[in-house]
Design an enzyme around this catalytic site. Structure first.
Site, PDB file in Angstrom:
ATOM      1  N   GLY A 377       0.822  -1.201   0.000  1.00  0.00           N
ATOM      2  CA  GLY A 377       0.000   0.000   0.000  1.00  0.00           C
ATOM      3  C   GLY A 377       0.850   1.242   0.000  1.00  0.00           C
ATOM      4  O   GLY A 377       2.084   1.187   0.099  1.00  0.00           O
ATOM      5  N   GLY A 379       0.568   5.527   1.384  1.00  0.00           N
ATOM      6  CA  GLY A 379      -0.196   6.548   2.088  1.00  0.00           C
ATOM      7  C   GLY A 379       0.327   7.926   1.796  1.00  0.00           C
ATOM      8  O   GLY A 379       1.118   8.128   0.872  1.00  0.00           O
ATOM      9  N   ASP A 380      -0.083   8.876   2.612  1.00  0.00           N
ATOM     10  CA  ASP A 380       0.307  10.263   2.412  1.00  0.00           C
ATOM     11  C   ASP A 380       1.802  10.463   2.627  1.00  0.00           C
ATOM     12  O   ASP A 380       2.413  11.322   2.003  1.00  0.00           O
ATOM     13  CB  ASP A 380      -0.490  11.153   3.376  1.00  0.00           C
ATOM     14  CG  ASP A 380      -0.078  12.601   3.276  1.00  0.00           C
ATOM     15  OD1 ASP A 380      -0.016  13.110   2.138  1.00  0.00           O
ATOM     16  OD2 ASP A 380       0.183  13.227   4.315  1.00  0.00           O
ATOM     17  N   LYS A 399       7.646  -0.324   6.181  1.00  0.00           N
ATOM     18  CA  LYS A 399       7.141   1.017   5.873  1.00  0.00           C
ATOM     19  C   LYS A 399       8.325   1.928   5.596  1.00  0.00           C
ATOM     20  O   LYS A 399       9.210   2.081   6.443  1.00  0.00           O
ATOM     21  CB  LYS A 399       6.321   1.546   7.050  1.00  0.00           C
ATOM     22  CG  LYS A 399       5.680   2.900   6.793  1.00  0.00           C
ATOM     23  CD  LYS A 399       4.744   3.287   7.932  1.00  0.00           C
ATOM     24  CE  LYS A 399       4.036   4.597   7.673  1.00  0.00           C
ATOM     25  NZ  LYS A 399       3.068   4.949   8.744  1.00  0.00           N
ATOM     26  N   ASP A 495      -7.064   8.548  15.052  1.00  0.00           N
ATOM     27  CA  ASP A 495      -7.226   8.229  13.632  1.00  0.00           C
ATOM     28  C   ASP A 495      -7.891   6.874  13.431  1.00  0.00           C
ATOM     29  O   ASP A 495      -7.491   6.100  12.570  1.00  0.00           O
ATOM     30  CB  ASP A 495      -5.871   8.265  12.921  1.00  0.00           C
ATOM     31  CG  ASP A 495      -6.018   8.398  11.409  1.00  0.00           C
ATOM     32  OD1 ASP A 495      -7.083   8.851  10.953  1.00  0.00           O
ATOM     33  OD2 ASP A 495      -5.070   8.046  10.680  1.00  0.00           O
TER      34      ASP A 495
END
Length: 691
Positions: A377, A379-380, A399, A495
């Site tokens: 994936g 993300g920002d 990550k 979040d």
């Protein structure tokens, strides 16, 4: 030089950082952003879109593969303008190389093909007639790209208005360097070929080169036919040894005029004594050379030469002082790069043992010890890849964050907060951080891999995008325990949403992504007697009543940041009235609502309408599906707009756990309960049953 078709637009991007260094006016108009927004923007983040308007991940993955392999590619993309207007575009990418075959830029061309297809639905691309119509467009775009690549191969055209410096130079540093009135450049030894990342105006006047032809290149372009190779070798040796050197070298301007340059090279170190930049100061000590003429004679006396030498050293010292004054401290130095200390609930973890054994053999873990399997994936602020430890079957989620980008976007503190929380937590429903690997440009968090993907994926795999109530109770009970643990440590999560809940290979959940969490709270756990609370216990066959106590472990915190996901934001966040742990109980109520109904309760057509609904609109429940009164009552008490009256505010998680919705559930044994869905290894989520 550029395609004449007004529907065609192009850009150039850095092959290391993927920041846009040039864009045509048609590209800007096509994307709908301002020049300032596009300048130095990460192209992948531009085309990936927002969570509400995602692009086609399969085609973007194909582009990423092409960049890794440094090859051309052509795909049709679903893109979104700044205002979220969708359009389909034929995209062609090609690498640009210098005369020595080194990759210097990627060039991309976009052509809007929505008018050819008559739809922005990616499914329309599967139609045979559509594919035939697109073939001619794709061939034309690829041809334009090849022609442009041939023209730009040696001297890529970059827009000086948008290329003040390379992205590796922080904005604050650019401002400090711009005040120094000398001819100098700054190069970054941490990037391939040690390219120039900052150039002063006097240097441009001295050499005659425009800024766009200097940034990103090695200093060797100033050399010419009569440049002494021995002098060049001396400079290279100083770079290898990271030593200061001053030499007299014959250089050439862009027009070909030779000039003697008293050149000073000096390393600039950060607080870890690691070389962060090299500064090169140029002093033109002769102006008598002519284009095509003989090499100018060196006529300076020893005293004159020494004076020039001192001038170069003085400028280098001045630049070094500016660098040190601009907080050259490494913001990442507090992050430990070793395998984390073994946590009790992971004492039997084989993956941990493999990593620890490798670290003991090799001294420290490196990227070379892992093999990338696939992307999980994006993300920002980073990418997540599935990686495998070399020589084993152990897999991890890695990550990856760009350190320079985090500094440029002022997100260093978010990264440090996430690392702090990941290092501290030890809970079966929170992820395990095994280690952090640092390179000069990136951070890599090596974490526990979850085969089941996101709970959001499981939710969307259901025929009606919702889960059965008994399944919802299982998942939110584990989320509740994770929130209770975070609050006990003084953290406010902030979040909560299905995208941040991962499914472990056992089927249990892991709550992830802590970059938006508030980490400065303080929790003082205490036992409080419940008012009028008595419980009946049995001992030796006799019943007796005792006082009932509850553990209160809510963080004392006060934050004012506007963070979170739009549909999950609590009223006090939107109102900017200050918030604390009750925001987690609000989002917990939104989560339960979305899981049982398939939608969130306050979503509007626009962002401002959603916020208005959160603050003013009453909570309503759809007629279908029918859920239990206990579930509706729990949601209602969690979604009270006044945080002081909200369930969980006074007594925290224990107050929520005591609600009738969770009646009969043994929280202490929750990790031993059978999950509704157990993912098959390396498989996509299958339906867990729908209502």
């Amino acid at each position: 030089m550029f395609p004449a078709d007004p529907k065609c637009s192009m850009f150039l991007a850095d092959p290391v950082t993927w920041r846009i260094s040039y864009f045509s006016e048609s590209f800007q108009a096509q994307m709908g952003h301002t020049k300032e927004e596009l300048a130095q923007h990460d192209f992948f983040k531009l085309i990936e879109g927002s969570p509400d308007t995602p692009s086609c991940w399969r085609d973007i993955s194909e582009i990423r593969d092409a960049t890794r392999e440094e090859r051309p590619c052509s795909v049709c993309l679903l893109l979104h303008k700044k205002d979220c207007t969708p359009f389909l575009a034929q995209f062609a990418l090609t690498p640009l190389r210098d005369d020595q075959g080194r990759l210097v830029h990627f060039m991309g061309i976009l052509v809007d093909v929505t008018h050819l297809i008559g739809s922005t639905d990616p499914a329309a691309l599967q139609d045979a007639d559509t594919e035939q119509r697109l073939e001619g467009v794709a061939e034309g775009v690829e041809l334009d790209t090849r022609k442009l690549a041939a023209e730009l191969k040696l001297e890529p055209h970059l827009d000086p208005e948008h290329l003040e410096a390379h992205p590796s130079v922080p904005c604050s540093l650019k401002h400090a360097l711009s005040t120094i009135i000398s001819a100098f450049v700054l190069s970054d030894p941490n990037l391939p070929d040690c390219p120039i990342v900052f150039v002063s105006e006097p240097f441009l006047k001295l050499t005659g080169y425009p800024r766009e032809q200097v940034i990103g290149r090695n200093c060797r372009f100033l050399q010419g036919p009569d440049t002494d190779p021995k002098t060049v070798d001396a400079i290279r040796e100083a770079v290898r040894n990271q030593k200061e050197i001053t030499v007299r070298i014959l250089n050439y301007t862009k027009s070909g005029r030779p000039f003697w340059n008293m050149f000073t090279l000096a390393p600039m170190s950060d607080s870890d004594c690691a070389t962060r930049f090299f500064v090169g100061v140029q002093v033109d000590v002769t102006a008598s050379g002519m284009v095509g003429g003989p090499t100018p004679a060196w006529t300076k006396t020893v005293s004159q030469e020494n004076a020039v030498l001192k001038q170069g050293h003085l400028t280098a010292t001045q630049i070094n002082s500016a660098l040190q004054g601009m907080a050259m401290q490494n913001p990442w130095m507090a992050i430990n790069g070793t395998v984390m200390k073994l946590k009790p609930h992971k004492c039997q973890d084989q993956a941990y043992q493999e990593l620890l054994a490798l670290q003991q053999r090799e001294g420290r873990l490196k990227l070379m010890h892992f093999r990338r399997v696939k992307q999980l994936g994006a993300g920002d602020v980073g990418l997540v890849d599935l990686v495998q430890l070399q020589g084993t079957d152990k897999k991890f989620a890695m990550k990856t964050l760009d350190k320079f980008e985090m500094q440029e976007r002022n997100k260093v503190q978010r990264v440090l907060t996430e690392e702090l929380i990941l290092t501290a937590v030890d809970h079966p429903f929170l992820p395990t951080l095994y280690c952090t690997i640092q390179t000069d440009t990136h951070l890599h968090f090596v974490m526990e891999y979850c085969d089941g993907g996101e709970l959001y994926g499981l939710l969307n795999a259901q025929p009606k995008k919702r889960l059965r109530e008994e399944h919802v109770r299982f998942y939110v009970a584990e989320v509740l325990l994770a929130l209770q643990y975070l609050h006990l440590l003084g953290y406010v999560y902030r979040d909560l949403k299905p995208e941040n809940i991962l499914l472990h290979h056992t089927g249990h959940v892991l709550l992830t992504d802590f970059d938006l969490s508030y980490s400065k709270g303080v929790t003082r756990p205490r036992l409080e007697k419940r008012p009028n609370g008595r419980v009946v216990k049995v001992k030796n066959g006799k019943q007796y009543a005792v006082d009932d106590y509850v553990l209160v472990a809510e963080p004392e915190a006060r934050a004012n940041s506007f963070v979170g996901t739009e549909e999950y934001l609590a009223p006090e966040v939107i109102n900017a009235s200050g918030h604390s742990a009750p925001v987690d109980w609000w989002s917990f109520g939104i989560l339960i609502y979305e899981l049982v109904y398939g939608v969130t309760p306050f979503r509007g057509v626009r962002r401002d309408e959603t916020f208005d609904n959160v603050i003013k609109a009453p909570l309503r429940f759809p007629a279908k599906p029918q859920i239990s009164p206990e579930c509706q009552d729990l949601i209602s008490k969690l979604l009270i707009k006044d945080p002081a009256q909200r369930l969980g505010t006074k007594y925290g998680a224990e107050e929520v756990k005591a609600h009738p919705f969770f009646h009969g559930l043994n929280f202490a044994l929750q990790r031993n309960e059978r999950p509704p869905y157990v993912p098959r290894r390396e498989s996509r989520p299958a339906p867990a049953g729908s209502s």
